[in-house]
Write an enzyme that holds these catalytic residues in place. Structure first.
Site, PDB file in Angstrom:
ATOM      1  N   ASP A 154       3.629   5.408  -6.085  1.00 22.81           N
ATOM      2  CA  ASP A 154       4.210   4.098  -5.817  1.00 22.81           C
ATOM      3  C   ASP A 154       3.185   3.001  -5.553  1.00 22.81           C
ATOM      4  O   ASP A 154       3.420   1.843  -5.909  1.00 22.81           O
ATOM      5  CB  ASP A 154       5.185   4.200  -4.633  1.00 22.81           C
ATOM      6  CG  ASP A 154       6.488   4.882  -5.024  1.00 22.81           C
ATOM      7  OD1 ASP A 154       6.826   4.863  -6.219  1.00 22.81           O
ATOM      8  OD2 ASP A 154       7.158   5.448  -4.143  1.00 22.81           O
ATOM      9  N   GLY A 191       2.829  -0.932  -6.566  1.00 25.93           N
ATOM     10  CA  GLY A 191       2.269  -1.777  -5.522  1.00 25.93           C
ATOM     11  C   GLY A 191       3.183  -1.864  -4.321  1.00 25.93           C
ATOM     12  O   GLY A 191       4.314  -2.355  -4.427  1.00 25.93           O
ATOM     13  N   LEU A 192       2.726  -1.378  -3.171  1.00 25.67           N
ATOM     14  CA  LEU A 192       3.544  -1.434  -1.965  1.00 25.67           C
ATOM     15  C   LEU A 192       3.711  -2.878  -1.490  1.00 25.67           C
ATOM     16  O   LEU A 192       4.771  -3.264  -1.002  1.00 25.67           O
ATOM     17  CB  LEU A 192       2.918  -0.568  -0.867  1.00 25.67           C
ATOM     18  CG  LEU A 192       2.814   0.930  -1.191  1.00 25.67           C
ATOM     19  CD1 LEU A 192       2.065   1.667  -0.087  1.00 25.67           C
ATOM     20  CD2 LEU A 192       4.200   1.542  -1.397  1.00 25.67           C
ATOM     21  N   VAL A 218      10.517   0.027  -2.855  1.00 26.92           N
ATOM     22  CA  VAL A 218      10.047   0.432  -4.183  1.00 26.92           C
ATOM     23  C   VAL A 218      11.242   1.011  -4.932  1.00 26.92           C
ATOM     24  O   VAL A 218      11.533   2.200  -4.867  1.00 26.92           O
ATOM     25  CB  VAL A 218       8.908   1.458  -4.084  1.00 26.92           C
ATOM     26  CG1 VAL A 218       8.298   1.705  -5.465  1.00 26.92           C
ATOM     27  CG2 VAL A 218       7.836   0.977  -3.114  1.00 26.92           C
ATOM     28  N   TYR A 265      13.943   3.449  -2.994  1.00 29.41           N
ATOM     29  CA  TYR A 265      13.460   3.864  -1.666  1.00 29.41           C
ATOM     30  C   TYR A 265      12.877   2.697  -0.882  1.00 29.41           C
ATOM     31  O   TYR A 265      12.243   1.801  -1.455  1.00 29.41           O
ATOM     32  CB  TYR A 265      12.392   4.946  -1.802  1.00 29.41           C
ATOM     33  CG  TYR A 265      12.891   6.327  -1.438  1.00 29.41           C
ATOM     34  CD1 TYR A 265      13.090   6.685  -0.116  1.00 29.41           C
ATOM     35  CD2 TYR A 265      13.170   7.266  -2.419  1.00 29.41           C
ATOM     36  CE1 TYR A 265      13.557   7.943   0.223  1.00 29.41           C
ATOM     37  CE2 TYR A 265      13.636   8.540  -2.096  1.00 29.41           C
ATOM     38  CZ  TYR A 265      13.823   8.870  -0.765  1.00 29.41           C
ATOM     39  OH  TYR A 265      14.299  10.105  -0.421  1.00 29.41           O
ATOM     40  N   ASP A 266      13.084   2.735   0.445  1.00 29.70           N
ATOM     41  CA  ASP A 266      12.440   1.799   1.359  1.00 29.70           C
ATOM     42  C   ASP A 266      11.483   2.581   2.251  1.00 29.70           C
ATOM     43  O   ASP A 266      11.862   3.604   2.832  1.00 29.70           O
ATOM     44  CB  ASP A 266      13.476   1.084   2.226  1.00 29.70           C
ATOM     45  CG  ASP A 266      14.277   0.063   1.446  1.00 29.70           C
ATOM     46  OD1 ASP A 266      14.191  -1.123   1.778  1.00 29.70           O
ATOM     47  OD2 ASP A 266      14.991   0.459   0.500  1.00 29.70           O
ATOM     48  N   ASP A 315     -11.368   4.786   7.285  1.00 28.00           N
ATOM     49  CA  ASP A 315     -12.820   4.652   7.411  1.00 28.00           C
ATOM     50  C   ASP A 315     -13.160   4.507   8.889  1.00 28.00           C
ATOM     51  O   ASP A 315     -13.258   3.399   9.418  1.00 28.00           O
ATOM     52  CB  ASP A 315     -13.298   3.451   6.595  1.00 28.00           C
ATOM     53  CG  ASP A 315     -14.818   3.291   6.628  1.00 28.00           C
ATOM     54  OD1 ASP A 315     -15.490   4.138   7.253  1.00 28.00           O
ATOM     55  OD2 ASP A 315     -15.321   2.319   6.040  1.00 28.00           O
ATOM     56  N   ASP A 333     -15.274   4.418  12.165  1.00 29.66           N
ATOM     57  CA  ASP A 333     -16.630   4.051  12.580  1.00 29.66           C
ATOM     58  C   ASP A 333     -16.699   4.195  14.099  1.00 29.66           C
ATOM     59  O   ASP A 333     -16.614   3.201  14.823  1.00 29.66           O
ATOM     60  CB  ASP A 333     -16.952   2.608  12.176  1.00 29.66           C
ATOM     61  CG  ASP A 333     -17.430   2.477  10.745  1.00 29.66           C
ATOM     62  OD1 ASP A 333     -17.369   3.476  10.016  1.00 29.66           O
ATOM     63  OD2 ASP A 333     -17.861   1.377  10.363  1.00 29.66           O
TER      64      ASP A 333
END
Length: 966
Positions: free
Chosen positions: A347, A352-353, A432, A435-436, A498, A500
């Protein structure tokens, strides 16, 4: 701008009806909140916006600049390409980390994914020099995500196809009642390469806005997206009826019956001083001890960056995460039919969400006092458009507890300390197609980040000839309504995290719980668990499949930054939603989504490795995925590394999912491990009535105190009353076996009647015989007689009594060896508190006596004596004779810990917490609570009375007879 905004709504035209109708419902529903006035957030003039941070998304001006630069770019001089995305090409991480407010910006750049003549173009555009700095054509298999124009044009293709029109006419469907959608085609081998294609499925919207529940089953077309030619036509389902529209419309305005439940009174979160968070420069969020950057993203939907938390001791802002977002969303369906096998969606990369996000609904998607953030994206012709109210930010309080402790049995003072839990939530919802998906990033003041995904919306259903469930083993899912099958499917969301921790260079540690056997004679215990730490050296060391019976914790640490005790600072991921993909690795959908082969991956930071399914996902072959990158087995120890976690759901649909699904939620946590020196919210203040907003209830009703001495039972399962317990004592006093010595009573409980009797009983019936159970005796309260008496009915003894505990805890003080040991440790007996933890059972040598272990603590300087153990000093005491059976003193060389910073009471805190103060927040119910308690114990709320009310006929239906922690 207006024109392109309209084009965007064409992209998701299937959802426009929802927005229109919810709008009218929303405007009527908010009036039910007394005193409600919608606080309007000042609209932002995006046309005049400028960036304030290196990670700020591209502005309207910048997107216009990109279009101008591309228009004059030589390869596009004759034909302007179709734009699929224009996003910020973020600066190098080192540049962002060095940047401070007021510094010059690193160069602003854009990344463009475009399509021209069937080829994928990946371009980087420097906005300062106004030139294209890199241009790659078809860098990997696959294409950019579908554009609005793709979807709009392809959805019209069937109507000019003769075979399609003939099939529709044969089914008795008017073309005016048809809605055709464009699910992605996936990739299923070399035969499907060389063209950019899409599948077309159609539905009837006759009589309902919920066309998803009215599929034209078996009718599917493969369309070339560039030529709009129908490449393949399949029509296998003419014998399958189109399901009726009855009860499919989910809109509030379409409901003709009242819900079969008692109405709920209005409820809202009130903050009379406003929310405690603030948003600076459009994207920097500051709340309590947190600071982070928040933005909307075309593909990921919502991106959290530069996450820092304030140190609980010195107030310093410390790095936690550089960037976090949902990287890909894989949804495979489990049906092999011609019109179903390809349904294996990605999706984020295919649709694209962010592009699928419609405006959030105030009071329903987001509570009062929410702050809304827009998204700014590009249309296929390269013009900017605004996606309004795409993200909301709000504080959540739901009566949860941040921490608590009560004390009183072993001390001379009573302690009742608790702290309410208030959190900050950043939310985005993507629709999408059917579906939500609801994405929540929730920040807690204790340093924890809770990431949750909710699933709602409509099932992707399959038409069926059946009205009643046949042998369902032969079907791809259960029957959820007449002529509708809910096909079994999965949802997998892979997150890019990511981390850190106190800086970029981190390590990944697998802290494995390993079962060890004790050595002969070492201990009465036969086995125990030991935590063994293994630092991952390379990527393959960090490819993790979660195992229930081989448990581990997974830590991201900074080996160069240590706590005062020498532990490396870190965070751990606490997995949730652990469903794993069961598809074969050579199955085409799994090849493309091999990032779901493991739940956890760790890779070296690489700016180009952000999308788990590859940069170009549409019809990709799986040659540019997280799994491919990780196979390089690069070094990851003490490096800048990225943690990837896949959240999984298996979904076997059921009738309750029709016509719209109640939200199902799961998630994972990022939790500090030795990051703080102690509990970072120790000094957080409790809530006081004076700090809360004045209640809007005209008169706050205090709960009436109950006179238990006069209470009578109203239900067969009610607790014994004071009168009944007194009666039990009288009966036992005259019971012959206890005539000389009255026994120590450990419990007197209701001896519940046979389940059949209770189930037959109704209010108004004569109360059934009341009996009590004590000392494994059954006492009939009606006949005042003992009806059953068992002695030593099984091994073991009753639960410890308060007298047992208090008597045993005093034994050490009259023991010579104990007093000698305490004196040697320099502890005054007046500073001692001794507790009797249970002795357990460790074989025949310990049978025949009722014993308890005694361990002691010092409460000198603190009521939190648990933090000051007298280590190695333990006694075994006979509970009946109070004789010391065994004395062990092995820890005289172990010092008693200091009392510094152990007192958790609010009155003992000398320093303010290192966070911005939170404004008062409360749950307000101006008309009072919606539940009621009848006859002391019967709770009634909405559709619940332990039983649940049938949604159709108002009948109360049994759900559970009894539930408790056993």
């Amino acid at each position: 701008m207006e024109k392109t905004s309209c084009l965007h709504f064409c992209f998701i035209s299937c959802l426009v009806l929802f927005i229109i109708n919810v709008g009218s419902w929303y405007r009527s529903s908010i009036s039910s909140l007394p005193g409600y006035s919608l606080q309007t957030q000042k609209p932002i003039d995006h046309s005049a916006e400028t960036p304030h941070h290196p990670l700020d998304p591209l502005t309207v001006k910048e997107i216009n600049s990109v279009r101008t630069i591309l228009s004059s770019y030589e390869p596009f001089s004759f034909t302007f390409p179709t734009i699929h995305t224009i996003l910020l090409d973020e600066p190098d991480k080192v540049q962002v980390l060095k940047w401070r407010k007021g510094d010059p910006f690193p160069p602003r750049k854009a990344q463009v994914l475009a399509l021209l003549n069937g080829q994928s173009h990946v371009l980087n555009v420097d906005l300062d020099s106004r030139r294209v700095t890199s241009h790659a054509i078809n860098p990997s298999s696959g294409y950019p995500m579908l554009s609005m124009d793709d979807i709009s044009a392809a959805s019209k293709a069937p109507f000019s196809n003769a075979e399609f029109n003939k099939s529709i006419a044969a089914r008795g469907v008017s073309s005016s009642d048809l809605i055709c959608l464009t699910p992605s085609a996936g990739w299923f081998g070399p035969n499907e390469e060389g063209k950019r294609v899409v599948k077309i499925l159609c539905f009837s919207n006759q009589g309902t806005a919920n066309f998803y529940m009215k599929p034209i089953e078996g009718l599917v077309m493969t369309v070339d997206l560039d030529t709009l030619e129908v490449l393949k036509f399949s029509d296998t389902g003419r014998d399958i009826p189109i399901p009726k529209s009855t009860d499919t419309d989910y809109r509030y305005t379409a409901q003709k019956k009242e819900p079969q439940m008692e109405p709920l009174n209005p409820i809202s979160i009130e903050q009379p001083k406003g929310p405690s968070f603030r948003v600076e420069d459009g994207h920097i969020v500051k709340w309590a001890n947190w600071v982070f950057h928040l933005k909307a993203d075309h593909r990921a939907g919502l991106v959290i960056s530069r996450v820092m938390v304030r140190d609980s001791e010195n107030g310093e802002l410390r790095d936690v995460m550089y960037k976090g977002f949902a990287s890909e969303f894989f949804v495979p369906y489990m049906d092999l039919d011609e019109s179903w096998y390809f349904k294996s969606y990605m999706d984020a990369g295919e649709f694209g969400l962010g592009m699928s996000a419609l405006p959030l609904v105030p009071l329903n998607d987001c509570p009062r006092h929410s702050y809304y953030m827009d998204g700014i994206f590009a249309t296929p012709d390269g013009n900017p458009f605004v996606q309004p109210k795409m993200i909301c930010l709000f504080e959540r309080y739901a009566g949860d507890i941040s921490w608590r402790h009560s004390e009183g049995l072993f001390t001379d003072f009573q302690i009742r300390e608790a702290r309410p839990k208030v959190t900050l939530v950043a939310r985005m919802a993507a629709s999408v197609g059917n579906y939500d998906y609801i994405f929540d990033w929730e920040f807690q003041t204790d340093g924890l980040i809770n990431v949750k995904v909710g699933l709602s919306g409509m099932l992707m259903v399959k038409g069926s000839p059946y009205h009643q469930a046949p042998n369902q083993d032969a079907m791809s899912g259960p029957l959820i309504s007449e002529n509708l099958i809910g096909v079994v499917h999965d949802h997998f969301v892979t997150f890019h995290l990511d981390m850190d921790i106190d800086g970029a260079n981190n390590s990944f540690v697998n802290v494995n719980l390993v079962k060890e056997r004790s050595l002969p004679g070492e201990s009465p215990r036969k086995s125990y668990l030991k935590a063994k730490r293994k630092i991952a050296k390379t990527e393959k060391d960090a490819q993790i499949k979660l195992k229930l019976y081989d448990p581990s914790e997974f830590h991201m640490i900074n080996p160069s930054k240590r706590s005062r005790l020498g532990n490396p600072t870190g965070y751990k991921i606490v997995p949730g939603g652990t469903a794993a993909s069961l598809l074969d690795h050579d199955d085409p959908p799994q090849l493309r989504s091999a990032f779901t082969n493991n739940q956890i991956w760790v890779t070296p930071y690489n700016k180009s490795e952000q999308w788990a399914g590859g940069l170009l996902t549409y019809q990709s072959r799986g040659d540019d995925t997280l799994a491919v990158w990780s196979e390089r087995d690069r070094s990851i120890e003490n490096k800048d590394i990225v943690l990837w976690y896949t959240l999984g759901f298996h979904h076997i649909p059921c009738q309750e999912d029709f016509p719209v699904m109640p939200t199902v939620t799961s998630g994972f946590e990022l939790k500090p491990v030795n990051f703080f020196e102690s509990n970072p919210i120790l000094r957080a203040a409790p809530a006081f009535e004076k700090d809360l907003p004045a209640s809007s209830v005209l008169e706050t009703k205090s709960q009436t105190s109950i006179d238990y001495s006069a209470e009578a039972p109203h239900h067969p399962l009610e607790l014994l009353t004071v009168q009944e317990i007194n009666k039990v004592r009288t009966i036992l006093s005259s019971y012959e076996p206890f005539s000389f010595t009255f026994p120590t009573i450990h419990t007197v409980l209701l001896d519940e009647l046979d389940k059949v009797q209770v189930l037959k009983w109704s209010k108004g019936d004569a109360l059934l015989p009341r009996k009590a159970q004590s000392h494994v005796l059954i006492v009939d309260l009606d006949s005042s007689s003992i009806t059953s008496h068992a002695i030593n009915a099984s091994s073991g003894y009753p639960v410890l009594s308060v007298d047992d505990i208090l008597a045993a805890s005093k034994v050490p003080f009259s023991n010579v060896e104990f007093n000698k040991s305490i004196a040697a440790r320099g502890v005054s007996s007046s500073d001692l508190i001794c507790l009797p933890p249970l002795a357990g059972w460790f074989g025949p040598n310990e049978e025949g006596k009722r014993v308890v272990k005694i361990i002691c603590f010092s409460n000198q300087g603190t009521p939190n004596f648990y933090m000051r153990p007298i280590e190695g000093l333990v006694m075994t005491v006979d509970l009946d004779t109070l004789e010391v059976l065994k004395f062990s003193d092995t820890g005289r060389d172990i010092p008693i810990p200091k009392s510094t910073d152990t007192d958790y009471r609010d009155t003992a805190q000398k320093k303010e917490p290192q966070m911005e103060p939170l404004n008062s927040i409360s749950i307000e119910q101006p008309k009072g609570i919606s539940f009621r308690v009848e006859d002391g114990h019967i709770v009634k709320w909405a559709n619940w009375v332990v039983m649940v009310r049938d949604s159709e006929n108002d009948e109360l239906r049994d759900v559970m007879y009894k539930g408790f922690a056993s």
